[in-house]
Design an enzyme around this catalytic site. Structure first.
Site, PDB file in Angstrom:
ATOM      1  N   THR A   1      -3.982   7.869  -3.328  1.00 14.53           N
ATOM      2  CA  THR A   1      -4.856   6.875  -2.720  1.00 14.53           C
ATOM      3  C   THR A   1      -6.253   7.448  -2.504  1.00 14.53           C
ATOM      4  O   THR A   1      -7.270   6.764  -2.703  1.00 14.53           O
ATOM      5  CB  THR A   1      -4.278   6.405  -1.365  1.00 14.53           C
TER       6      THR A   1
ATOM      7  N   MET B   1       1.594   9.321   0.428  1.00 13.78           N
ATOM      8  CA  MET B   1       1.637   9.676   1.844  1.00 13.78           C
ATOM      9  C   MET B   1       3.059   9.945   2.336  1.00 13.78           C
ATOM     10  O   MET B   1       3.264  10.786   3.214  1.00 13.78           O
ATOM     11  CB  MET B   1       0.977   8.575   2.684  1.00 13.78           C
TER      12      MET B   1
ATOM     13  N   ALA C   1       0.833  -1.199   0.000  1.00 16.05           N
ATOM     14  CA  ALA C   1       0.000   0.000   0.000  1.00 16.05           C
ATOM     15  C   ALA C   1       0.863   1.244   0.000  1.00 16.05           C
ATOM     16  O   ALA C   1       2.021   1.221   0.434  1.00 16.05           O
ATOM     17  CB  ALA C   1      -0.911  -0.007   1.225  1.00 16.05           C
ATOM     18  N   CYS C   2       0.301   2.346  -0.511  1.00 16.24           N
ATOM     19  CA  CYS C   2       0.974   3.642  -0.469  1.00 16.24           C
ATOM     20  C   CYS C   2       1.272   4.008   0.985  1.00 16.24           C
ATOM     21  O   CYS C   2       0.431   3.801   1.856  1.00 16.24           O
ATOM     22  CB  CYS C   2       0.062   4.699  -1.096  1.00 16.24           C
ATOM     23  N   PRO C   3       2.461   4.513   1.344  1.00 16.82           N
ATOM     24  CA  PRO C   3       3.537   4.932   0.439  1.00 16.82           C
ATOM     25  C   PRO C   3       4.694   3.940   0.358  1.00 16.82           C
ATOM     26  O   PRO C   3       5.812   4.325   0.043  1.00 16.82           O
ATOM     27  CB  PRO C   3       4.010   6.221   1.115  1.00 16.82           C
TER      28      PRO C   3
END
Length: 199
Positions: A164, A183, A10-12
Site C-alpha cells: 500500500t 499490513m 483495503a489491505c490487509p
C-alpha cells in the site's frame, strides 16, 4: 469451490479473508478470490505460496482480478503459523521513515543509511526488515541504502515492504530489494518477534 469476494477491500482485508477461508476448510478445495488491484493479487498469492498451495491469477477486466488457489497438499494455516513460531530468537527491524530520529532531515537520512550499514556488520543478523510509510522509499530505486540492503538479503535476511505504501508513493514498479507485503503480514511478523528494533 469456496469463493472470497474482496473487491473494494483495503489491505490487509483480502489476505485476512483468504486466510480465514482456508483455515475453515475441512478438506482440500479450490478457493477463488476476487480482488480489484495488483497489490492485493501479490499479497494473496504470497500467502498461498507460503502455505504450499498452487496458485494462478488472471485479470478479468480493469479493476477485477481472479486468484485461484488449489489447497491440496498445502499446510494448514495453523501448521504454517506454528512452524514459524518455533524458530525463536527472531529480531525484526522496523523502518517507518526514510530517516532516523527527529531534528534535521538531512542528518536523519545520513543516520538511517549508517544504521542499515551497521546491521550488515552484526555478528548475528536480524531475521526480518519491515519497511512501511516513508520507509518504503528505502527499498526502491534511487535509495542510497540499496547496496547494504542487497547485501543483507543475500545473507538470508527477509526484507518486506508494504505494498500500500509503495502504491501511495508511486513506487510499485520500482522496488529493488525484497518482497511486497501487506499490513496483516507486518502485524503478524511483529507479533511473533522476540525483539523489535525501531531506528
Amino acid at each position: 469451490m469456496i469463493k472470497v469476494n474482496a473487491i473494494g477491500d483495503a489491505c490487509p482485508i483480502p489476505v485476512v479473508k483468504t486466510k480465514k477461508a482456508i483455515s475453515a476448510m475441512t478438506s482440500p478445495e479450490l478457493v477463488e478470490v476476487l480482488v480489484d488491484n495488483e497489490i492485493a493479487v501479490q499479497n494473496v498469492t504470497k500467502l498461498a505460496k507460503e502455505l504450499g498451495a498452487q496458485v494462478v491469477s488472471s485479470k478479468i477486466k480493469e479493476g477485477e482480478y481472479r486468484i485461484s488457489i488449489q489447497t491440496e497438499g498445502a499446510a494448514s494455516v495453523e501448521e504454517e503459523g506454528g512452524s514459524v513460531a518455533q524458530r525463536g530468537d527472531k529480531t525484526v527491524v522496523v523502518f517507518a521513515s526514510d530517516r532516523m530520529g527527529e531534528g534535521n532531515d538531512e542528518l536523519g537520512k545520513v543516520l538511517v543509511k549508517g544504521f542499515i550499514f551497521a546491521l550488515t556488520q552484526l555478528d548475528k543478523l536480524p531475521e526480518t526488515l519491515l519497511f512501511y510509510n516513508g520507509g518504503a522509499t528505502l527499498t526502491a530505486e534511487g535509495s542510497d541504502c540499496l547496496e547494504d540492503l542487497l547485501n543483507l538479503s543475500k545473507q538470508g535476511v527477509q526484507i518486506f515492504t508494504c505494498g500500500t505504501c509503495l502504491n501511495y508513493y508511486n513506487l510499485t514498479d520500482h522496488l529493488k530489494v525484497g518482497e511486497v507485503t501487506n499490513m496483516y503480514h507486518i502485524v503478524e511478523t511483529m507479533a511473533k518477534a522476540d525483539k523489535i528494533l525501531r531506528p
